[in-house]
Design a protein around this motif. Structure first.
Motif, PDB file in Angstrom:
ATOM      1  N   PRO A 220     -12.086  -4.001 -10.878  1.00 39.19           N
ATOM      2  CA  PRO A 220     -13.589  -4.090 -10.511  1.00 39.19           C
ATOM      3  C   PRO A 220     -13.446  -5.975  -9.698  1.00 39.19           C
ATOM      4  O   PRO A 220     -14.110  -6.186 -10.256  1.00 39.19           O
ATOM      5  N   MET A 221     -12.369  -5.912  -8.844  1.00 39.73           N
ATOM      6  CA  MET A 221     -12.478  -7.018  -7.877  1.00 39.73           C
ATOM      7  C   MET A 221     -12.707  -6.420  -6.569  1.00 39.73           C
ATOM      8  O   MET A 221     -12.209  -5.578  -6.055  1.00 39.73           O
ATOM      9  N   LEU A 222     -13.298  -7.637  -5.762  1.00 35.88           N
ATOM     10  CA  LEU A 222     -12.974  -7.317  -4.717  1.00 35.88           C
ATOM     11  C   LEU A 222     -11.742  -8.837  -3.619  1.00 35.88           C
ATOM     12  O   LEU A 222     -12.053  -9.753  -4.326  1.00 35.88           O
ATOM     13  N   THR A 223     -11.342  -8.602  -2.769  1.00 35.64           N
ATOM     14  CA  THR A 223      -9.942  -9.546  -2.439  1.00 35.64           C
ATOM     15  C   THR A 223     -10.777  -9.605  -0.926  1.00 35.64           C
ATOM     16  O   THR A 223      -9.854 -11.152  -0.551  1.00 35.64           O
ATOM     17  N   ALA A 224     -11.316  -7.963  -0.404  1.00 39.43           N
ATOM     18  CA  ALA A 224     -10.978  -8.450   0.872  1.00 39.43           C
ATOM     19  C   ALA A 224      -9.249  -8.771   2.057  1.00 39.43           C
ATOM     20  O   ALA A 224      -8.448  -8.651   1.301  1.00 39.43           O
ATOM     21  N   GLY A 225      -9.555  -9.628   3.104  1.00 39.83           N
ATOM     22  CA  GLY A 225      -7.783  -9.889   3.386  1.00 39.83           C
ATOM     23  C   GLY A 225      -7.365  -8.227   4.348  1.00 39.83           C
ATOM     24  O   GLY A 225      -7.917  -7.300   4.143  1.00 39.83           O
ATOM     25  N   ASP A 226      -5.643  -8.301   4.195  1.00 44.38           N
ATOM     26  CA  ASP A 226      -5.358  -7.268   5.013  1.00 44.38           C
ATOM     27  C   ASP A 226      -4.283  -6.947   3.445  1.00 44.38           C
ATOM     28  O   ASP A 226      -2.715  -6.803   4.037  1.00 44.38           O
ATOM     29  N   ALA A 227      -4.295  -6.923   2.054  1.00 43.79           N
ATOM     30  CA  ALA A 227      -3.123  -6.530   1.527  1.00 43.79           C
ATOM     31  C   ALA A 227      -3.273  -5.081   1.547  1.00 43.79           C
ATOM     32  O   ALA A 227      -3.792  -4.498   2.265  1.00 43.79           O
ATOM     33  N   GLN A 228      -2.221  -4.800   1.479  1.00 43.98           N
ATOM     34  CA  GLN A 228      -1.324  -3.318   1.267  1.00 43.98           C
ATOM     35  C   GLN A 228      -2.400  -2.734   0.804  1.00 43.98           C
ATOM     36  O   GLN A 228      -2.596  -2.505  -1.117  1.00 43.98           O
ATOM     37  N   ARG A 229      -2.670  -1.251   0.379  1.00 41.71           N
ATOM     38  CA  ARG A 229      -2.720  -0.140  -0.097  1.00 41.71           C
ATOM     39  C   ARG A 229      -1.986   0.353  -1.429  1.00 41.71           C
ATOM     40  O   ARG A 229      -0.523  -0.203  -1.372  1.00 41.71           O
ATOM     41  N   ILE A 230      -2.491   1.015  -2.356  1.00 41.81           N
ATOM     42  CA  ILE A 230      -1.829   1.396  -3.046  1.00 41.81           C
ATOM     43  C   ILE A 230       0.060   1.919  -2.356  1.00 41.81           C
ATOM     44  O   ILE A 230       1.290   2.258  -3.626  1.00 41.81           O
ATOM     45  N   ALA A 231      -0.320   3.273  -1.207  1.00 40.16           N
ATOM     46  CA  ALA A 231       0.481   3.435  -0.541  1.00 40.16           C
ATOM     47  C   ALA A 231       0.693   3.173   0.699  1.00 40.16           C
ATOM     48  O   ALA A 231      -0.098   3.485   1.167  1.00 40.16           O
ATOM     49  N   GLY A 232       2.079   3.351   1.396  1.00 48.47           N
ATOM     50  CA  GLY A 232       1.686   3.042   3.063  1.00 48.47           C
ATOM     51  C   GLY A 232       2.987   3.774   3.740  1.00 48.47           C
ATOM     52  O   GLY A 232       3.531   4.554   2.871  1.00 48.47           O
TER      53      GLY A 232
END
Length: 261
Positions: A220-232
């Motif tokens: 239950p968090m929001l981070t924004a930014g450009d972090a990877q998804r769980i699958a790429g």
């Protein structure tokens, strides 16, 4: 771990039985691998990942900041059920992977299931560019496996074997073929497979159609930014449909379990 319960089964959280902490045995039963069929046990590959509400699989390059104690309790249970943990080389480098450890709480169950004291770690790596002085190679309970291609550099293969790792060929050239990797592990007797990513490896497994189950923690968090998804990585021609099998909740975290439809 408090107030962990099946959301679809329990609605009255004032009930003492709903609020109590689940035992490790109950968690293990909830996440048990499928029973063998008439022809014996087939490999079953599950993934365990965590994602924020806005789809980030990491924060500052690591998954720990978006996790929680209940997530880590399930993480440990999933490891204790597995024959082998499959992980990408980049995740090994970023997360500082260590060898899996034996846990007294699961010793009897693992022995009854014909498993060793702890799951092996299998690292998917084309280059074998790893630090073989790390504990993952110098002090594992069971030898670390390296899944690589037939074209891997001979000097790196030799260095890995000198470090005590077992090199397993699972592809032509330098690349690892996901389907061949699953079969190679099964041929070694590892049919209860668990992958913890990272996102690039999970994407390859999804694209190859070899993923049977996804255990996804929704943070239950929001981070924004450009972090990877769980699958790429590579996309699939059509989205793959998975069915929701169970869902647990604690402190706003959702612990979901999806299986291939």
């Amino acid at each position: 771990m408090r107030r962990l319960f099946p959301v679809t089964d329990v609605t009255d959280v004032t009930d003492d039985t709903a609020a109590r902490e689940w035992s490790l045995a109950e968690l293990a039963a909830a996440y048990a691998y499928p029973e063998p069929g008439p022809d014996g046990r087939e490999p079953w590959l599950r993934a365990n990942m965590v994602s924020t509400l806005d789809g980030a699989a990491q924060h500052d390059g690591r998954s720990q900041p978006i996790s929680c104690p209940a997530d880590m309790r399930i993480f440990g249970t999933l490891r204790a059920l597995a024959d082998v943990v499959v992980v990408g080389a980049q995740t090994v480098r970023q997360e500082g992977y260590r060898p899996s450890r034996a846990r007294a709480e699961f010793a009897a169950a693992r022995e009854a299931a014909g498993q060793g004291p702890a799951p092996a770690i299998a690292v998917v790596t084309a280059s074998l560019d790893l630090d073989f002085s790390l504990p993952l190679f110098t002090s594992p309970l069971v030898p670390t496996l390296l899944l690589t291609g037939a074209g891997a550099a001979p000097d790196r293969v030799a260095a890995a074997e000198r470090a005590g790792a077992r090199v397993v060929t699972a592809g032509e050239g330098e690349a690892v073929d996901p389907a061949r990797a699953v079969r190679a592990l099964a041929d070694l007797g590892h049919t209860r497979l668990l992958t913890e990513g990272g996102p690039r490896l999970l994407g390859q497994l999804v694209a190859a159609g070899v993923l049977d189950e996804l255990c996804l923690t929704v943070s239950p968090m929001l981070t924004a930014g450009d972090a990877q998804r769980i699958a790429g990585g590579p996309s699939v021609t059509l989205p793959r449909r998975f069915a929701l099998k169970s869902m647990l909740e604690e402190d706003g975290f959702l612990f979901t379990r999806y299986q291939r439809s």
